[in-house]
Design an enzyme around this catalytic site. Structure first.
Site, PDB file in Angstrom:
ATOM      1  N   TRP A 181      34.329  61.402  35.925  1.00  0.00           N
ATOM      2  CA  TRP A 181      35.652  62.171  34.888  1.00  0.00           C
ATOM      3  C   TRP A 181      35.927  61.040  34.641  1.00  0.00           C
ATOM      4  CZ3 TRP A 181      40.548  61.262  34.916  1.00  0.00           C
ATOM      5  CH2 TRP A 181      41.187  61.651  33.517  1.00  0.00           C
ATOM      6  N   GLU A 222      32.703  66.143  36.120  1.00  0.00           N
ATOM      7  CA  GLU A 222      33.619  67.495  36.000  1.00  0.00           C
ATOM      8  C   GLU A 222      34.585  67.408  34.496  1.00  0.00           C
ATOM      9  OE1 GLU A 222      37.116  65.948  38.050  1.00  0.00           O
ATOM     10  OE2 GLU A 222      37.878  66.878  37.833  1.00  0.00           O
ATOM     11  N   LYS A 224      36.763  68.896  31.401  1.00  0.00           N
ATOM     12  CA  LYS A 224      37.815  69.296  31.152  1.00  0.00           C
ATOM     13  C   LYS A 224      37.778  69.746  29.964  1.00  0.00           C
ATOM     14  CE  LYS A 224      42.257  67.005  31.588  1.00  0.00           C
ATOM     15  NZ  LYS A 224      42.815  65.793  32.503  1.00  0.00           N
ATOM     16  N   ASP A 255      37.051  71.739  38.122  1.00  0.00           N
ATOM     17  CA  ASP A 255      38.876  71.771  38.673  1.00  0.00           C
ATOM     18  C   ASP A 255      39.406  73.078  37.698  1.00  0.00           C
ATOM     19  OD1 ASP A 255      41.040  70.716  37.808  1.00  0.00           O
ATOM     20  OD2 ASP A 255      40.776  68.782  38.736  1.00  0.00           O
ATOM     21  N   HIS A 258      41.316  72.730  34.548  1.00  0.00           N
ATOM     22  CA  HIS A 258      40.675  72.179  33.311  1.00  0.00           C
ATOM     23  C   HIS A 258      40.172  73.271  32.529  1.00  0.00           C
ATOM     24  CE1 HIS A 258      40.236  67.527  35.382  1.00  0.00           C
ATOM     25  NE2 HIS A 258      41.268  68.055  35.284  1.00  0.00           N
ATOM     26  N   HIS A 282      37.098  71.147  42.209  1.00  0.00           N
ATOM     27  CA  HIS A 282      38.401  70.278  42.717  1.00  0.00           C
ATOM     28  C   HIS A 282      39.747  70.891  42.906  1.00  0.00           C
ATOM     29  CE1 HIS A 282      38.184  65.951  41.234  1.00  0.00           C
ATOM     30  NE2 HIS A 282      37.710  66.288  42.741  1.00  0.00           N
ATOM     31  N   ASP A 290      47.636  71.741  32.714  1.00  0.00           N
ATOM     32  CA  ASP A 290      46.543  71.443  34.055  1.00  0.00           C
ATOM     33  C   ASP A 290      47.454  70.279  35.154  1.00  0.00           C
ATOM     34  OD1 ASP A 290      45.124  70.274  35.545  1.00  0.00           O
ATOM     35  OD2 ASP A 290      44.594  68.713  34.529  1.00  0.00           O
ATOM     36  N   ASP A 292      48.530  70.002  38.047  1.00  0.00           N
ATOM     37  CA  ASP A 292      47.955  69.513  39.275  1.00  0.00           C
ATOM     38  C   ASP A 292      49.766  69.773  40.603  1.00  0.00           C
ATOM     39  OD1 ASP A 292      45.675  68.649  39.086  1.00  0.00           O
ATOM     40  OD2 ASP A 292      46.568  67.360  37.380  1.00  0.00           O
ATOM     41  N   ASP A 322      43.028  68.136  44.438  1.00  0.00           N
ATOM     42  CA  ASP A 322      42.892  67.310  43.608  1.00  0.00           C
ATOM     43  C   ASP A 322      44.567  67.518  42.464  1.00  0.00           C
ATOM     44  OD1 ASP A 322      43.044  65.424  41.550  1.00  0.00           O
ATOM     45  OD2 ASP A 322      41.711  66.110  39.931  1.00  0.00           O
TER      46      ASP A 322
END
Ligand code: RNT
Ligand code: ZN
Length: 413
Positions: A181, A222, A224, A255, A258, A282, A290, A292, A322
């Site tokens: 990524w 990955e 995004k 992910d 993303h 993820h 995003d 997390d 993640d």
């Protein structure tokens, strides 16, 4: 009759075999991200976190040495049932006193201690080159940089990481998933969207054209949609990463933070499964962006799990967590998030999938809705409790984590 036995009967009346579900769940590996333990800092650089990602919060006791991170991981692992894999970033290299190797010069020996750690715990290791938090990230760019020196530095990093990934697979006997990524992008409207992507493509080719053992290392890419300070353009967009992965025979990684908030990864999994032998995820939780956040047992996490389980794809999906929350106890964050991925999988394994699919095929949408809603109040908690008991793990982990916090975490300076 025990609560489990009662629950087992109820599920059986829906045609669901709880024993089968429990036996399947215990063999599913979740790749646990090491970076929740120290707010994505790592050990190889004094640079602050960059790359358009952000931790917020200042909860005491974060790990600042390899020993602390390993101890915290152990605590978390002891409270997480099932099979785990350790997911490392290159920035977690461990150097001897006085030793240092820059990212382009990392070697397997810098991860020997992690290999020992994983072997002692019977675990495989996954790996990630670290294309952020480093002085060679110039103007926010790495593999897509127009500066050849910068681009080459990061190509060398990618190649070094492939070797380290092979080493992990050889040492642990478990294939290593190496996820690429890059944060590269622009804050404002670019004049040229093509050239950075062309350079990213060239860089990836240079990394992946160096021979590596494809039975030992699965390279994933990955995508995004945006990062903080990189709102207008991301080089590694979804279209780029899916197309590149398909053309090169590597594995796409999604992910779920993303994408645009109304786009759902649960809806994308089936399409990718039709065109890829393996896919990677993820699992995270974005709140408005995003962000997390720690994974909770929410609808989308359940739906993602359902898409994996109902298409019989547990053996084809690399599942990793993640997220990074610095505002709460970090060990609890690990345990809560990973357990919730497992709960979502169990929930999916306890659905009468065949029956539900049949109802859809015969357009019995009223009955399908009734059944879907009924399953939501089936005694899932009793089956989960049984799983924890069989895995020898307590349901309530807060007390134990609080004790560890008082004995270990708060004493760290
Ligand atoms: C960033 C990506 C990436 C990172 C980790 C640390 O938005 O999700 O996977 O979170 O590599
Ligand atoms: Zn991610």
């Amino acid at each position: 009759m025990s609560r489990y036995e009662e629950a087992r009967k109820i599920y059986s009346s829906f045609g669901v075999d709880t024993e089968k579900a429990l036996n399947t769940l215990k063999d599913v590996t979740i790749s646990v991200h090491c970076w929740q333990g120290d707010d994505v800092v790592g050990f190889d650089s004094k640079e602050s976190l960059s790359g358009g990602i952000q931790t917020t919060g200042n909860y005491p006791g974060k790990a600042t040495t390899p020993e602390e991170l390993m101890a915290d991981l152990d605590k978390a692992f002891s409270l997480i049932p099932g099979k785990k894999k350790l997911n490392l970033h290159a920035s977690y290299a461990i150097f001897e006193e006085g030793e240092f190797a820059d990212r382009n010069a990392l070697e397997p020996k810098h991860f020997k201690k992690w290999v020992n750690f994983a072997k002692e715990r019977n675990m495989g290791i996954d790996f990630n080159p670290t294309y952020f938090s480093h002085a060679m990230v110039k103007d926010g760019l790495t593999l897509s940089s127009p500066d050849e020196e910068v681009r080459e530095f990061w190509v060398e990093h990618g190649k070094a990481c492939l070797k380290i990934s092979e080493y992990f697979a050889e040492e642990t006997g478990v294939p290593c998933v190496m996820n690429i990524w890059i944060p590269d992008g622009y804050k404002d409207i670019p004049a040229d969207r093509l050239s950075p992507r062309a350079r990213f493509k060239k860089s990836l080719d240079e990394i992946l054209d160096t021979p590596y053992d494809k039975s030992k290392v699965y390279v994933t890419l990955e995508s995004k949609v945006f990062g903080i300070g990189l709102e207008s353009y991301t080089v590694g967009s979804a279209e780029f990463c899916l197309s590149y992965s398909a053309s090169k025979g590597i594995t796409p990684l999604m992910d779920n933070g993303h994408y645009h908030p109304t786009e759902l990864v649960s809806d994308k999994i089936s399409s990718l499964l039709l065109f890829n032998e393996k896919i990677a995820l993820h699992v995270t939780r974005g709140v408005r962006w995003d962000s997390d956040h720690v994974v909770i047992l929410d609808d989308e996490t359940k739906e993602i799990a359902k898409e994996i389980v109902s298409h019989d794809a547990l053996g084809r999906v690399f599942i990793a967590t993640d997220y990074f929350d610095a505002s709460i106890n970090r060990i609890s964050a690990w345990v809560t998030g990973v357990r919730n991925v497992q709960k979502a999988l169990l929930n999916a394994l306890l659905l009468p999938t065949d029956k539900m699919k049949a109802l859809q095929e015969e357009s019995s949408f009223t009955e399908l809705m009734c059944l879907q809603e009924e399953m939501k109040t089936a005694p899932f908690g009793d089956i989960w409790a049984e799983y924890l008991a069989r895995e020898n793990v307590k349901n309530d982990y807060f007390k134990e984590i609080k004790e560890y916090e008082e004995k270990v975490l708060v004493k760290r300076v």
